[in-house]
Scaffold this active site. Structure first.
Site, PDB file in Angstrom:
ATOM      1  N   CYS A 145      -5.875   3.343  -8.429  1.00  0.00           N
ATOM      2  CA  CYS A 145      -4.461   3.043  -8.609  1.00  0.00           C
ATOM      3  C   CYS A 145      -3.545   3.811  -7.670  1.00  0.00           C
ATOM      4  O   CYS A 145      -2.477   4.246  -8.067  1.00  0.00           O
ATOM      5  CB  CYS A 145      -4.031   3.204 -10.052  1.00  0.00           C
ATOM      6  SG  CYS A 145      -4.633   4.642 -10.847  1.00  0.00           S
ATOM      7  N   VAL A 146      -3.928   3.974  -6.439  1.00  0.00           N
ATOM      8  CA  VAL A 146      -2.931   4.435  -5.469  1.00  0.00           C
ATOM      9  C   VAL A 146      -2.708   3.423  -4.348  1.00  0.00           C
ATOM     10  O   VAL A 146      -1.666   3.431  -3.708  1.00  0.00           O
ATOM     11  CB  VAL A 146      -3.269   5.813  -4.849  1.00  0.00           C
ATOM     12  CG1 VAL A 146      -3.289   6.892  -5.904  1.00  0.00           C
ATOM     13  CG2 VAL A 146      -4.563   5.790  -4.089  1.00  0.00           C
TER      14      VAL A 146
END
Lengths: 428, 137
Positions: free
Chosen positions: A242-243
């Site tokens: 989730c980056v």
């Protein structure tokens, strides 16, 4: 394996006392979601909100997007091996709340920036502006280490999708899709003259906020592995990355993997679809050599004539992509690569961090450096402070009126490297 | 069993604190890449790729790279990889600035990713993988 996806089209969304679908309207019992998620001792607070297409709502920072479903026949309930008991996925009947999505938010670290705008300019760039979104904001208890925090939010999202999926019980579908693929020998007997095509799906597998999971197993810990495409369509592959907002593959996109669906569409007509090889993108160069060799060996063992390879991320995974491409081509196995480009604001820079002359057939899913202007939202679901992060990375892009100029790389799913997104490719 | 020494090149204060023998660079991400390049040209091997796995990590003020200490021969592959990484980084640095507002989070994520890489090293190298000055933890 034979999988029946029974699609119940969702055309409206509201909060209420029950979990149900009536005439396309999905009603969500937020209390039930909150109560069940709070059974996790690591969760302090849960907020549930909804966002529908066209509303001037911004959702930020997005961790994952998940399609709510209910398995009504066959093994495996929900995300087997993770939020429910382990089972063999890929067969049976599944009721799908088609058009609905669970969106989890909550910042694990301060620089997560993934955004979904439900209206206007921002909506054009993300496929999740056109879904009816149940936004689940998870606050864990204080003092969790980052890995446990990430896992808590990931599990809560999957569990929320299972709880909401129960609304699909005893609802008649609007459309039924069948996915049936025998073993490679059976399919080759049926289609002896069609080229045998395998799909290599690469997954970021590098540590905190950079992981993927298969049946709950962190892909850092696997060698490249063969799975039946139905297993992925049935929820075996989960996002823990989730980056990389624009090119992270959300769990929703795994559940609806466009490459798998397209290969299925052509199976028996133009190609003989051989199945999926999940390949981890690790951090060490020796590990990259190992996964490359192992992937090529699996493709050769299948007798593949051609391979479609999709990447996840940018930077060191470009090396994996091109090593696998080169080695397959050296073995006379044709390759088509799917990747996005980091080609500068004007699109003129070299798009990947690595290159090889063997990469002759490459499908671009968009330029992540393209600059977009996102007007001020009436309402922000999530963390207002994350907007400053969204604008971060270069000077002067947060205007006084709240307008943000940012690169596409901040928009969830904008340049999906498995093609589940809004952009398209034109030849000039 | 052969004994080879591994080293961490880093500008991350948290990594310096945990691995006191690391080659600590008082500088930015690009300085870490430059130091790594110099060592690779002198014969060190790259163990981890110099770049992260997402554009977001190119905003990081901190970077830690694992290398293997000087080998007998210089390997073109490693030279090409580090040189390409510097070109890629410079291309990004021309239009983006590091995200210093979240430097503590980057410090921690870089450290966590380094720990994952060290764990990966354990599964890869059967030889006596010691960090210069101490075993990989």
């Amino acid at each position: 394996m034979n999988l029946e996806l029974r699609k119940i089209n969702i055309t409206d969304l509201k909060l209420g006392d029950q979990m149900k679908v009536e005439n396309g309207t999905l009603t969500i019992n937020e209390k039930k979601i909150i109560d069940e998620l709070k059974e996790d001792v690591n969760i302090k607070d849960v907020k549930v909100d909804i966002a529908v297409p066209g509303e001037k709502v911004r959702i930020i920072p997005v961790k994952d997007v998940i399609e709510p479903r209910l398995k009504i026949e066959g093994e495996g309930k929900g995300f087997a091996g993770v939020s429910s008991d382990m089972a063999q996925l890929g067969s049976g009947k599944v009721n799908v709340l088609n058009g609905a999505a669970v969106v989890t938010i909550g910042d694990v670290v301060g620089f997560q920036e993934g955004v979904i705008d439900m209206w206007g300019e921002g909506a054009k760039w993300t496929p999740f502006s056109s879904t009816y979104n149940i936004v689940v904001d998870i606050t864990p208890i204080d003092g969790l280490d980052p890995h446990t925090h990430e896992q808590t939010v990931r599990f809560a999202g999957l569990r929320a999708a299972e709880i909401i999926g129960e609304a699909a019980n005893e609802v008649e579908p609007d459309e039924i899709k069948n996915y049936n693929l025998g073993n490679v020998h059976e399919e080759t007997e049926k289609y002896p003259d069609l080229p045998k095509i395998a799909y290599v799906e690469m997954l970021i597998s590098q540590g905190l906020l950079h992981d993927g999971y298969v049946y709950g197993v962190n892909t850092q810990d696997i060698l490249p592995t063969y799975i039946h495409p139905n297993e992925e369509l049935d929820g075996a592959v989960i996002s823990g990355n989730c980056v990389a907002a624009c090119d992270k593959i959300t769990t929703y996109q795994h559940q609806n993997n466009s490459v798998i669906l397209d290969l299925y569409e052509k199976h028996g007509k133009e190609i003989n679809f051989q199945g999926v090889i999940l390949t981890p993108e690790v951090t060490t160069l020796a590990g990259k050599f190992r996964t490359c060799d192992y992937t090529v060996k699996l493709c050769k063992s299948l007798g593949a004539d051609g391979v479609v390879i999709s990447e996840e991320g940018y930077g060191n995974p470009d090396s994996d992509l091109l090593m696998i491409c080169k080695k397959l081509e050296d073995e006379d196995i044709k390759t088509v690569l799917i990747t996005d480009e980091c080609a500068g604001r004007d699109g003129m820079s070299q798009p990947l961090a690595d290159t090889t002359p063997e990469a002759k057939a490459v499908v671009s899913t968009g330029n992540v450096s393209h600059v977009v202007t996102l007007p001020k939202a009436d309402k922000v679901l999530g963390d207002d402070r994350a907007i400053a992060t969204l604008a971060g990375g270069w000077e002067g892009c947060l205007e006084n009126d709240g307008t943000i100029r940012c690169e596409l790389n901040a928009v969830i799913g904008a340049t999906s490297e498995i093609g589940y997104h809004n952009l398209t490719v034109k030849l000039y | 069993m052969s004994s080879k020494c591994y080293q961490i090149v880093t500008n991350n204060p948290k990594v310096k604190e945990e691995f006191q023998e690391a080659i600590y660079i008082k500088g930015d991400f690009e300085d870490v890449l430059t130091k790594t390049r110099d060592l690779v040209h002198k014969g060190a091997e790259l163990v981890t790729h110099p770049l992260g796995a997402s554009i977001r990590m190119l905003y990081s003020p901190y970077r830690s790279i694992i290398i293997k200490e000087k080998q007998d021969t210089i390997n073109d592959f490693y030279i090409q990889t580090i040189e390409n990484s510097i070109v890629t980084y410079q291309k990004h640095a021309a239009t983006r600035r590091e995200d210093s507002d979240n430097k503590h989070d980057y410090e921690n994520v870089d450290y966590q990713l380094l720990l994952s890489s060290l764990k990966e090293c354990e599964s890869l190298f059967y030889d006596n993988h010691t960090l210069s000055g101490g075993a990989i933890q």
